[in-house]
Design a protein around this motif. Structure first.
Motif, mmCIF file in Angstrom:
data_model
loop_
_atom_site.group_PDB
_atom_site.id
_atom_site.type_symbol
_atom_site.label_atom_id
_atom_site.label_comp_id
_atom_site.label_asym_id
_atom_site.label_seq_id
_atom_site.Cartn_x
_atom_site.Cartn_y
_atom_site.Cartn_z
ATOM 1 N N ALA A 51 0.759 -0.665 0.151
ATOM 2 C CA ALA A 51 0.332 0.296 0.006
ATOM 3 C C ALA A 51 0.853 1.110 0.160
ATOM 4 C CB ALA A 51 -0.875 0.405 1.315
ATOM 5 N N GLU A 53 1.294 5.451 -1.723
ATOM 6 C CA GLU A 53 0.267 6.591 -2.662
ATOM 7 C C GLU A 53 0.740 6.505 -3.752
ATOM 8 O OE1 GLU A 53 -0.200 10.879 -0.758
ATOM 9 O OE2 GLU A 53 1.943 10.286 -0.211
ATOM 10 N N SER A 54 -0.010 7.520 -5.173
ATOM 11 C CA SER A 54 1.146 6.836 -6.140
ATOM 12 C C SER A 54 2.380 7.438 -6.399
ATOM 13 C CB SER A 54 -0.193 7.832 -7.324
ATOM 14 O OG SER A 54 -0.440 8.987 -6.924
ATOM 15 N N CYS A 56 4.890 5.792 -5.175
ATOM 16 C CA CYS A 56 5.382 4.894 -4.091
ATOM 17 C C CYS A 56 6.595 3.904 -4.988
ATOM 18 C CB CYS A 56 5.040 4.228 -3.088
ATOM 19 S SG CYS A 56 3.503 3.324 -3.315
ATOM 20 N N LYS A 58 4.534 0.430 -5.746
ATOM 21 C CA LYS A 58 4.297 -0.528 -5.738
ATOM 22 C C LYS A 58 3.748 -1.213 -6.793
ATOM 23 C CE LYS A 58 -0.201 2.289 -4.873
ATOM 24 N NZ LYS A 58 0.296 3.772 -5.676
ATOM 25 N N GLU A 186 -4.545 -2.862 -7.378
ATOM 26 C CA GLU A 186 -6.065 -1.807 -7.765
ATOM 27 C C GLU A 186 -7.032 -2.669 -7.993
ATOM 28 O OE1 GLU A 186 -6.329 0.965 -5.773
ATOM 29 O OE2 GLU A 186 -3.970 1.671 -6.213
ATOM 30 N N SER A 189 -10.450 -0.269 -7.220
ATOM 31 C CA SER A 189 -10.375 0.665 -7.156
ATOM 32 C C SER A 189 -11.350 1.905 -8.552
ATOM 33 C CB SER A 189 -9.033 1.483 -6.483
ATOM 34 O OG SER A 189 -7.951 0.929 -8.040
ATOM 35 N N THR A 218 -3.523 -1.431 -3.374
ATOM 36 C CA THR A 218 -4.002 -0.928 -3.390
ATOM 37 C C THR A 218 -3.050 1.242 -2.563
ATOM 38 O OG1 THR A 218 -6.241 -0.354 -2.872
ATOM 39 C CG2 THR A 218 -4.462 -1.289 -0.723
ATOM 40 N N HIS A 219 -4.148 1.694 -3.169
ATOM 41 C CA HIS A 219 -3.706 2.796 -2.219
ATOM 42 C C HIS A 219 -4.633 3.392 -1.041
ATOM 43 C CE1 HIS A 219 -6.917 3.928 -4.927
ATOM 44 N NE2 HIS A 219 -6.916 5.148 -3.733
ATOM 45 N N ASP A 220 -5.672 2.293 -1.149
ATOM 46 C CA ASP A 220 -6.861 2.136 -0.062
ATOM 47 C C ASP A 220 -6.670 1.717 0.986
ATOM 48 O OD1 ASP A 220 -9.299 2.420 1.677
ATOM 49 O OD2 ASP A 220 -10.796 2.894 -0.767
ATOM 50 N N TYR A 235 7.155 3.696 1.050
ATOM 51 C CA TYR A 235 7.001 5.503 0.528
ATOM 52 C C TYR A 235 8.184 5.976 -0.286
ATOM 53 C CZ TYR A 235 7.753 10.368 1.372
ATOM 54 O OH TYR A 235 7.778 11.382 0.704
ATOM 55 N N ASP B 184 -4.177 11.407 -3.635
ATOM 56 C CA ASP B 184 -3.699 10.501 -2.556
ATOM 57 C C ASP B 184 -4.507 11.211 -1.880
ATOM 58 O OD1 ASP B 184 -2.320 8.446 -4.191
ATOM 59 O OD2 ASP B 184 -0.896 10.217 -4.149
#
Lengths: 328, 324
Positions: A51, A53-54, A56, A58, A186, A189, A218-220, A235, B184
């Motif tokens: 997980a 943020e965009s 990072c 993943k 994702e 999403s 996922t970002h969620d 990160y 985000d």
């Protein structure tokens, strides 16, 4: 529980395209360090979530593992065997065991292919079945993903399906070889809220029925908490915290994880929380800050943080954190 | 007089495959300084409803019935040139995608200058830019960056600039259509904080449109749940959270994960939203509803007032049953 997938010191650097003149005068190449030395393993039967943020890293990590991208450095093991350098026929056979589902079911299905052909395409590529035999297998997997009665779907084209149904088709295609491992990037999403839960439940049921292992991306974090067994927070190309989900949500230790969790909206108007504010924005993956890559935004930073990069260490049992000031 | 009053608003899209009634018989009003959330899935009509408020429904959409009164003036019947005094100055709109809503070949300064000088032609360019710089500062962007182009900013920064453009003329109402969906979670929280602080500072009203009920419950005073063009439920956020009445709202609340709950069990809503070209007879939700009754399959339920400013479109609450 045995490890199904293990990655060690995995890195992926993408060279930055420069103009001819810049190339002449630049001292050295610059790179987007999308994934920058990560190590983790996924246990058989679990749902392991990456997980963040965009940007990072993943998605890049997921693609490296199923060998859609070549790693710059590092090793990837599948069932104990090193698959980092697999090529040709061996790689092709590996693909039957590891599959991927993409985020956008509008882009991942060929609009001109009927469902029966889209789902059955892998069988043809691998020369396992065609014609009537292929159709039989397709009907079977469509049923498994809840597209029933399957006969109603085989001759449709993707545009005749809703987003949720399309994602089920993508899922059907990914399980047609009875894989052991699926990277789900994702997968929910872009799906409407009222259909999302059903899709998540389906993925959980398939895991049980087919003995699957998922790498969920996922970002969620709310979805991550619901679905995962273990979670790694990324990160700027690195894992900053990794643990089982209970421990991560009850006791988030890395300042970034804490900030991330405090920013998630809570569906309760009477609950007022204190949010941890971060300064600035995620730095560019071309110019990663010296020392701890989070120090430029960290509310607790000290001198040490800008000098030395923290190593990820086991602070509590099975709970790993990369921060100078968190020790066991 | 409320700032915004919408009455039996109905919007059709006349497509070659048939007429889609994207919004049907929607009525609500909004006071100065209030925050209202419009929640719905794709195709629920939430964006069409938002765009109707400034009469910007795209072709082939037509407002076929109802009124949209801003300060008592019905904008549905206003000639186009008078709408210019409404759009931007009274009501501002923030779109979902900050990447496409700024002109890539114009500097940020040009965006602000054009906006300010279109509405206030007497203002000199230098003066307009001074004002723009103050706005940027309020948004947490260094004023000298006014000379940069959109591509030099991140997504979150661009959405800040959009908010700056929307609020530069001190509108009474800001409509934000999924303002953070492309962003985000940390940036999202900051953008929503920013909208909240601007609202507190300038007393503007806000309509927040989102598919994410969590955001709406966290940020809005009141909520309207939309489904296939119909208002299904309308209540204050607290009331909606404590006593969700419509089976769809209940389903939504049970299908959103809450990170503060341990061992939460989510329940899926069966089926999928209806095809807008071929709506089911009766209530639009009955094929997915676990409380479906005979009447639901034949008659459309009315919006029922169940007290405490709480409205529900469901037969479960009609007649004597509502009061029990």
């Amino acid at each position: 529980m045995s490890e199904i997938v293990k990655v060690e010191h995995l890195k992926k650097y993408f060279p930055v395209q420069k103009s001819f003149l810049e190339q002449l005068f630049a001292r050295k190449m610059s790179y987007v360090k999308a994934v920058d030395d990560i190590t983790f393993s996924v246990k058989r039967g679990e749902i392991f979530t990456l997980a963040g943020e965009s940007g990072c890293g993943k998605t890049t990590t997921g693609r490296l593992i199923i060998r859609l991208l070549e790693p710059t450095v590092g090793e990837i093991y599948f069932n104990g065997a090193d698959i980092t350098k697999l090529k040709g026929e061996k790689l092709r056979l590996l693909r039957r065991k590891m599959q991927i589902i993409f985020q956008d079911p509008y882009a991942s299905l060929n609009p001109r292919m009927k469902i029966v052909d889209a789902v059955g395409h892998p069988l043809e590529i691998h020369d396992l079945a065609k014609g009537k035999e292929k159709k039989e297998i397709v009907l079977e997997v469509l049923e498994k993903v809840g597209l029933t009665p399957p006969e109603q779907f085989t001759n449709l084209h993707p545009h005749q399906l809703s987003g949720g149904q399309r994602q089920r088709v993508a899922l059907a295609r990914s399980i047609i070889f009875n894989p052991e491992f699926i990277v789900a990037d994702e997968p929910v999403s872009m799906i409407d809220v009222s259909l999302r839960t059903a899709l998540i439940d389906l993925m959980l049921n398939l895991r049980k029925d087919l003995g699957l292992t998922y790498l969920f991306i996922t970002h969620d974090l709310a979805v991550a908490k619901y679905i995962s067994d273990r979670i790694a927070i990324m990160y700027l190309g690195k894992i900053v915290e990794m643990s089982n989900k209970e421990s991560l949500f009850l006791n988030p230790m890395h300042p970034y994880t804490q900030a991330l969790l405090s920013a998630i909206p809570i569906p309760n108007p009477e609950r007022k929380r204190k949010r941890i504010e971060l300064t600035g924005e995620v730095p560019s993956a071309i110019n990663i800050p010296q020392g701890c890559r989070f120090h430029s935004r960290c509310p607790y930073k000290r001198d040490e943080c800008s000098k030395k990069e923290p190593r990820i260490t086991e602070v509590e049992k099975e709970h790993f954190v990369a921060c100078h000031f968190i020790k066991s | 007089m409320p700032l915004l009053k919408i009455g039996s608003l109905t919007v059709d899209y006349r497509t070659s495959r048939g007429t889609i009634r994207a919004v049907e018989d929607v009525s609500f009003s909004l006071e100065k300084g209030e925050t209202l959330g419009l929640v719905g899935e794709s195709g629920s009509g939430k964006s069409t409803l938002g765009l109707s408020v400034i009469r910007l429904v795209p072709y082939p959409g037509v407002i076929v019935k109802g009124h949209v009164k801003i300060d008592g003036k019905d904008i549905v019947r206003l000639p186009e040139h008078e709408l210019r005094f409404i759009r931007g100055r009274k009501v501002a709109y923030i779109f979902q995608d900050p990447m496409t809503s700024l002109n890539p070949i114009k500097k940020i300064s040009a965006h602000f200058a054009e906006l300010i000088r279109t509405h206030e032609p007497n203002v000199k360019e230098a003066k307009a830019l001074e004002r723009a710089k103050t706005v940027l500062k309020d948004l947490g962007i260094r004023p000298e960056r006014i000379n940069d182009y959109p591509h030099q900013f991140s997504g979150g920064m661009r959405q800040r600039i959009m908010i700056g453009l929307a609020t530069a003329l001190n509108p009474d109402l800001v409509i934000a259509d999924e303002p953070t969906t492309a962003l985000d979670v940390i940036v999202q929280a900051k953008i929503l904080d920013l909208l909240e602080s601007l609202r507190n500072a300038y007393g503007m009203a806000l309509i927040l449109i989102s598919h994410d009920l969590s955001i709406i419950l966290e940020r809005c005073d009141r909520v309207i749940i939309l489904y296939a063009g119909h208002m299904f439920e309308h209540a204050s956020s607290t009331e909606l959270h404590r006593n969700p009445r419509h089976p769809y709202t209940q389903g939504l609340l049970q299908s959103i994960p809450n990170i503060e709950l341990a061992d939460q069990k989510l329940a899926a809503i069966p089926g999928s939203p209806p095809n807008m070209l071929n709506l089911p007879r009766g209530c639009r939700f009955w094929p997915r509803c676990s409380y479906v009754m005979k009447i639901c399959r034949t008659k459309e339920p009315p919006l029922i007032d169940i007290g405490h400013n709480h409205f529900v479109r469901c037969f479960k609450y009609s007649r004597g049953r509502a009061k029990s």
